[in-house]
Design a protein around this motif. Structure first.
Motif, short mmCIF file in Angstrom:
data_model
loop_
_atom_site.label_atom_id
_atom_site.label_comp_id
_atom_site.label_asym_id
_atom_site.label_seq_id
_atom_site.Cartn_x
_atom_site.Cartn_y
_atom_site.Cartn_z
N GLY A 33 0.82 -1.20 0.00
CA GLY A 33 0.00 0.00 0.00
C GLY A 33 0.84 1.24 0.00
N THR A 34 0.48 2.19 0.84
CA THR A 34 1.19 3.46 0.94
C THR A 34 1.60 3.68 2.38
OG1 THR A 34 -0.79 4.73 1.43
CG2 THR A 34 -0.25 4.44 -0.90
N LYS A 35 2.29 4.78 2.63
CA LYS A 35 2.65 5.08 4.02
C LYS A 35 1.39 5.40 4.84
CE LYS A 35 3.66 9.91 3.09
NZ LYS A 35 4.61 10.97 3.11
N GLU A 36 0.32 5.82 4.16
CA GLU A 36 -0.93 6.13 4.86
C GLU A 36 -1.75 4.88 5.18
OE1 GLU A 36 -0.20 7.58 1.86
OE2 GLU A 36 0.23 9.65 2.40
N MET A 37 -1.82 3.96 4.21
CA MET A 37 -2.73 2.82 4.32
C MET A 37 -2.02 1.54 3.88
SD MET A 37 -6.09 2.62 5.09
CE MET A 37 -7.03 4.00 4.51
N THR A 38 -2.10 0.51 4.69
CA THR A 38 -1.54 -0.79 4.34
C THR A 38 -2.70 -1.76 4.13
OG1 THR A 38 0.38 -0.36 5.73
CG2 THR A 38 0.03 -2.63 5.05
N VAL A 39 -2.66 -2.49 3.02
CA VAL A 39 -3.73 -3.42 2.66
C VAL A 39 -3.14 -4.82 2.53
CG1 VAL A 39 -5.51 -3.98 0.96
CG2 VAL A 39 -4.92 -1.60 1.41
N THR A 40 -3.84 -5.81 3.09
CA THR A 40 -3.39 -7.19 3.02
C THR A 40 -4.57 -8.09 2.63
OG1 THR A 40 -1.92 -6.71 4.89
CG2 THR A 40 -2.20 -9.02 4.29
N PRO A 41 -4.54 -8.69 1.43
CA PRO A 41 -5.57 -9.69 1.11
C PRO A 41 -5.29 -10.96 1.93
CG PRO A 41 -4.09 -9.35 -0.77
CD PRO A 41 -3.63 -8.46 0.33
N THR A 42 -6.29 -11.44 2.66
CA THR A 42 -6.05 -12.55 3.58
C THR A 42 -6.74 -13.85 3.22
OG1 THR A 42 -7.84 -11.76 4.99
CG2 THR A 42 -5.61 -11.00 5.52
N LYS A 43 -7.82 -13.78 2.43
CA LYS A 43 -8.56 -15.00 2.11
C LYS A 43 -9.35 -14.78 0.82
CE LYS A 43 -11.87 -18.22 4.11
NZ LYS A 43 -12.78 -18.49 5.23
N ILE A 44 -9.44 -15.84 0.01
CA ILE A 44 -10.19 -15.76 -1.24
C ILE A 44 -11.15 -16.95 -1.30
CG2 ILE A 44 -10.06 -15.74 -3.76
CD1 ILE A 44 -7.13 -14.82 -3.41
N THR A 45 -12.39 -16.67 -1.61
CA THR A 45 -13.37 -17.74 -1.82
C THR A 45 -14.08 -17.50 -3.15
OG1 THR A 45 -15.03 -16.54 -0.54
CG2 THR A 45 -13.76 -18.21 0.63
N ARG A 46 -14.60 -18.57 -3.72
CA ARG A 46 -15.33 -18.48 -4.98
C ARG A 46 -16.77 -18.88 -4.71
NH1 ARG A 46 -13.66 -19.43 -10.83
NH2 ARG A 46 -11.53 -19.54 -10.07
N GLU A 47 -17.69 -18.04 -5.19
CA GLU A 47 -19.11 -18.30 -5.01
C GLU A 47 -19.77 -18.49 -6.36
OE1 GLU A 47 -20.51 -14.90 -2.85
OE2 GLU A 47 -19.40 -15.44 -1.05
N LYS A 48 -20.89 -19.17 -6.37
CA LYS A 48 -21.63 -19.42 -7.61
C LYS A 48 -22.30 -18.14 -8.08
CE LYS A 48 -24.70 -22.69 -9.68
NZ LYS A 48 -24.90 -24.09 -9.75
N ALA A 49 -22.29 -17.93 -9.38
CA ALA A 49 -22.96 -16.78 -10.00
C ALA A 49 -24.24 -17.27 -10.68
CB ALA A 49 -22.03 -16.12 -11.01
N ALA A 50 -25.00 -16.35 -11.23
CA ALA A 50 -26.24 -16.70 -11.92
C ALA A 50 -25.99 -17.57 -13.15
CB ALA A 50 -26.99 -15.43 -12.32
#
Length: 146
Positions: A33-50
């Motif tokens: 991220g930046t010095k202001e904001m840190t972002v961490t993706p921690t989990k991914i799931t897949r869901e059914k679509a239409a």
């Protein structure tokens, strides 16, 4: 002497190539991220679509505000891009979607949803600190199978 140098050079190049092949193709849990904001993706799931040809990917992210003032962040700060450079925008807003103000020196967790082709196995998720600017962070995210 020249043969020895060639052999050493070939061995060195092969070791570099093999090391690159062993790199895990995932940036999950990588804080950027930046010095202001840190972002961490921690989990991914897949869901059914239409449609059977589409899936909904749900990416959980942890956001840390590193400043002394409150900063807003939302799912709109993120985009997803596949290897062919096709961009996938966020998919709808749900009650647990990321979209709030993060108080100074605090963290929050939220979700970002993308509708993708069911066959897509990985893509680059990017984070833009302010809308209309270039991304400040990117992660290569592998998607779980159906």
């Amino acid at each position: 002497m020249k043969k020895i140098i060639k052999i050493i050079l070939v061995a060195l190049l092969m070791s570099i190539a093999l090391t690159g092949c062993n790199k895990e193709e995932s940036d999950l849990n990588k804080a950027l991220g930046t010095k202001e904001m840190t972002v961490t993706p921690t989990k991914i799931t897949r869901e059914k679509a239409a449609s059977d040809r589409k899936s909904i990917v749900k990416v959980e992210v942890k956001v840390e505000n590193n400043t002394t003032k409150a900063i807003g962040i939302g799912a709109g700060n993120f985009t997803l891009k596949d290897e062919d450079n096709k961009v996938y925008e966020i998919y709808g807003m749900k009650a647990d979607s990321l979209g709030q103000e993060v108080k100074a020196k605090e963290e929050t967790t939220g979700y970002i949803y993308f509708e993708i082709p069911a066959s897509l196995e990985k893509a680059w998720m990017s984070y833009t600190f302010q809308l209309g600017q270039e991304p400040v962070a990117e992660w290569l995210l592998p998607f779980p199978s159906k």
